[in-house]
Scaffold this active site. Structure first.
Site, PDB file in Angstrom:
ATOM      1  N   SER A  64       0.829  -1.211   0.000  1.00 45.08           N
ATOM      2  CA  SER A  64       0.000   0.000   0.000  1.00 45.08           C
ATOM      3  C   SER A  64       0.863   1.261   0.000  1.00 45.08           C
ATOM      4  O   SER A  64       1.994   1.261   0.483  1.00 45.08           O
ATOM      5  CB  SER A  64      -0.899   0.030   1.238  1.00 45.08           C
ATOM      6  OG  SER A  64      -1.794  -1.049   1.232  1.00 45.08           O
TER       7      SER A  64
HETATM    8  N1  SAH Z   1      -0.973  -4.716   3.964  1.00 51.01           N
HETATM    9  C1  SAH Z   1      -0.347  -5.053   2.697  1.00 51.01           C
HETATM   10  C2  SAH Z   1      -1.248  -4.709   1.537  1.00 51.01           C
HETATM   11  C3  SAH Z   1      -1.227  -5.800   0.507  1.00 51.01           C
HETATM   12  S1  SAH Z   1      -2.431  -5.680  -0.768  1.00 51.01           S
HETATM   13  C4  SAH Z   1       1.004  -4.389   2.574  1.00 51.01           C
HETATM   14  O1  SAH Z   1       1.284  -3.442   3.301  1.00 51.01           O
HETATM   15  O2  SAH Z   1       1.805  -4.841   1.760  1.00 51.01           O
HETATM   16  C5  SAH Z   1      -3.796  -6.628  -0.129  1.00 51.01           C
HETATM   17  C6  SAH Z   1      -3.520  -8.070   0.251  1.00 51.01           C
HETATM   18  O3  SAH Z   1      -4.787  -8.665   0.613  1.00 51.01           O
HETATM   19  C7  SAH Z   1      -2.960  -8.929  -0.863  1.00 51.01           C
HETATM   20  O4  SAH Z   1      -1.754  -9.523  -0.427  1.00 51.01           O
HETATM   21  C8  SAH Z   1      -4.044  -9.987  -1.119  1.00 51.01           C
HETATM   22  O5  SAH Z   1      -3.540 -11.264  -1.479  1.00 51.01           O
HETATM   23  C9  SAH Z   1      -4.750 -10.021   0.230  1.00 51.01           C
HETATM   24  N2  SAH Z   1      -6.112 -10.541   0.197  1.00 51.01           N
HETATM   25  C10 SAH Z   1      -7.077 -10.393  -0.757  1.00 51.01           C
HETATM   26  N3  SAH Z   1      -8.218 -11.026  -0.405  1.00 51.01           N
HETATM   27  C11 SAH Z   1      -7.980 -11.613   0.805  1.00 51.01           C
HETATM   28  C12 SAH Z   1      -8.763 -12.412   1.691  1.00 51.01           C
HETATM   29  N4  SAH Z   1     -10.027 -12.759   1.405  1.00 51.01           N
HETATM   30  N5  SAH Z   1      -8.199 -12.827   2.854  1.00 51.01           N
HETATM   31  C13 SAH Z   1      -6.905 -12.484   3.168  1.00 51.01           C
HETATM   32  N6  SAH Z   1      -6.112 -11.736   2.369  1.00 51.01           N
HETATM   33  C14 SAH Z   1      -6.640 -11.302   1.196  1.00 51.01           C
END
Ligand code: SAH
Length: 213
Positions: A64
């Site tokens: 993010s």
């Molecule tokens: N907090 C992270 C943001 C990653 S983007 C950072 O700082 O890097 C969002 C993430 O949510 C992705 O890795 C994706 O695989 C995950 N995601 C999507 N749907 C999900 C679900 N149902 N349960 C858990 N994780 C999920």
């Protein structure tokens, strides 16, 4: 795995940018000023690490944007030893911010590749979450509930009911809601069935995926 004076200088500049954009919580700013974000992205893109931008990580996901991480972290009103559930571990950067702020973090990721990578990487650089879980965030984490707060770091088409019910009374859920674009939404649990809702502006996240585990 180096963290040089140059990186530290770039982080200072990033903190100044976030302050100028309205972030005021000192614990959030200190965490962003301390965590080597360049170690969370591919080493060939070092120069991007301290720009205020989202960036691709493995498995078509993104780390993010720093402003978004700061904005969501600020909304959680973290107190030391707060029990926090994160949905979407991804690179682990948001997890590290919450760990450094003294929270006890439980974080769920549905992508096996990312889960494995971050599970190895975070402790290696000194950020120890209470638990990283491979699973589906739509369900929350019933066996560890209730939580002081819950943060969702992917765009949710709707608010999953289990997340609301796994909050303590007084607890906070920060969740971007929407399909293409999302509205950052804060729910505060006022009673067993009462929730206060605040809408706090537009953001853009990768989608929170359902039934794909
Ligand atoms: N907090 C992270 C943001 C990653 S983007 C950072 O700082 O890097 C969002 C993430 O949510 C992705 O890795 C994706 O695989 C995950 N995601 C999507 N749907 C999900 C679900 N149902 N349960 C858990 N994780 C999920």
């Amino acid at each position: 795995m180096k963290d040089t004076f140059k990186h530290k200088g770039l982080r200072k500049q990033l903190v100044a940018i976030l302050t100028a954009k309205g972030i005021t919580n000192t614990a959030v700013l200190e965490a962003i000023g301390a965590i080597p974000r360049h170690l969370f992205i591919d080493s060939s893109f070092l120069e991007h690490a301290y720009q205020d931008k989202a960036f691709p990580i493995a498995a078509s996901q993104t780390i993010s944007q720093p402003y978004t991480v700061a904005f969501q972290s600020e909304l959680l009103e973290v107190k030391p030893a707060d029990k926090i559930l994160e949905i979407g571990t991804g690179s682990g950067y948001q997890t590290a911010v919450l760990c450094l702020m003294g929270a006890h973090v439980y974080s769920i990721e549905r992508q096996l590749e990312l889960f494995k990578k971050t599970n190895q990487f975070l402790p290696k650089i000194g950020y120890v979450a209470k638990r990283l879980i491979f699973g589906d965030g739509y369900k929350g984490l019933k066996e560890e509930a209730p939580f002081d707060s819950i943060i969702v770091t992917a765009g949710a088409p709707f608010v999953p009911k289990p997340l609301l019910s796994q909050l303590k009374i007084g607890g906070r859920l920060v969740i971007p809601v929407g399909d293409e674009d999302q509205i950052m939404t804060l729910y505060i649990r006022k009673g067993p069935k009462e929730f206060e809702k605040h809408e706090l502006g537009n953001f853009k996240f990768v989608p929170l995926l359902e039934n794909k585990n």
